[in-house]
Design a protein around this motif. Structure first.
Motif, mmCIF file in Angstrom:
data_model
loop_
_atom_site.group_PDB
_atom_site.id
_atom_site.type_symbol
_atom_site.label_atom_id
_atom_site.label_comp_id
_atom_site.label_asym_id
_atom_site.label_seq_id
_atom_site.Cartn_x
_atom_site.Cartn_y
_atom_site.Cartn_z
ATOM 1 N N ARG A 13 0.820 -1.210 0.000
ATOM 2 C CA ARG A 13 0.000 0.000 0.000
ATOM 3 C C ARG A 13 0.851 1.255 0.000
ATOM 4 N N VAL A 14 1.935 1.256 0.746
ATOM 5 C CA VAL A 14 2.806 2.435 0.779
ATOM 6 C C VAL A 14 3.458 2.649 -0.587
ATOM 7 N N SER A 15 3.929 1.590 -1.212
ATOM 8 C CA SER A 15 4.571 1.758 -2.516
ATOM 9 C C SER A 15 3.567 2.201 -3.576
ATOM 10 N N THR A 16 2.328 1.740 -3.482
ATOM 11 C CA THR A 16 1.294 2.199 -4.411
ATOM 12 C C THR A 16 1.002 3.671 -4.203
ATOM 13 N N LEU A 17 0.938 4.105 -2.957
ATOM 14 C CA LEU A 17 0.688 5.510 -2.655
ATOM 15 C C LEU A 17 1.822 6.397 -3.166
ATOM 16 N N ILE A 18 3.044 5.959 -3.017
ATOM 17 C CA ILE A 18 4.187 6.733 -3.485
ATOM 18 C C ILE A 18 4.198 6.807 -5.008
ATOM 19 N N ALA A 19 3.756 5.767 -5.680
ATOM 20 C CA ALA A 19 3.771 5.737 -7.147
ATOM 21 C C ALA A 19 2.682 6.604 -7.773
ATOM 22 N N CYS A 20 1.638 6.944 -7.017
ATOM 23 C CA CYS A 20 0.544 7.749 -7.573
ATOM 24 C C CYS A 20 0.974 9.206 -7.698
ATOM 25 N N PRO A 22 0.545 13.250 -7.717
ATOM 26 C CA PRO A 22 -0.350 14.133 -6.951
ATOM 27 C C PRO A 22 -1.423 14.741 -7.850
#
Length: 88
Positions: A13-20, A22
Motif C-alpha cells: 500500500r505504501v509503494s502504491t501511494l508513493i507511485a501515484c 499528486p
C-alpha cells in the motif's frame, strides 16, 4: 506468519501511494471560488447527513426468511443485524 503478511500488505500500500502522482487540480480548485463556496456549503450538508436511521427490531425467526437466513439467524442479537431488512 501473520506479521509477514501484514508487513507485505503495508509495504504494498505504501509503494502504491508513493507511485501515484499528486492531483494538482484538486489543490488548485480549493483556492478558487468553487472551493470557497464548497467550504461554506459543507457545514450545512454535514448537518443533514448525520441523520440516524430508524432502528429496526427483528426477531431471529424474521431473519431466517431471507436468502442468507441460515447465516443471519445466529447473529440476531448483534447491532449489525438490526439494519437487515430481509431477502435481497
Amino acid at each position: 506468519m501473520a506479521f509477514a503478511i501484514s508487513m507485505g500488505c503495508f509495504f504494498n500500500r505504501v509503494s502504491t501511494l508513493i507511485a501515484c502522482p499528486p492531483e494538482m487540480k484538486f489543490g488548485r480548485m480549493a483556492n478558487r471560488p468553487v472551493g470557497r463556496l464548497m467550504g461554506l456549503v459543507m457545514p450545512v450538508l454535514r448537518k443533514f447527513a448525520h441523520r440516524k436511521p430508524a432502528a429496526a427490531t427483528l426477531e431471529p425467526t424474521a431473519l431466517t426468511g431471507g436468502r442468507f437466513g441460515v447465516v443471519l439467524a445466529p447473529l440476531a442479537g448483534l447491532p449489525g443485524a438490526k439494519g437487515y431488512e430481509g431477502g435481497s
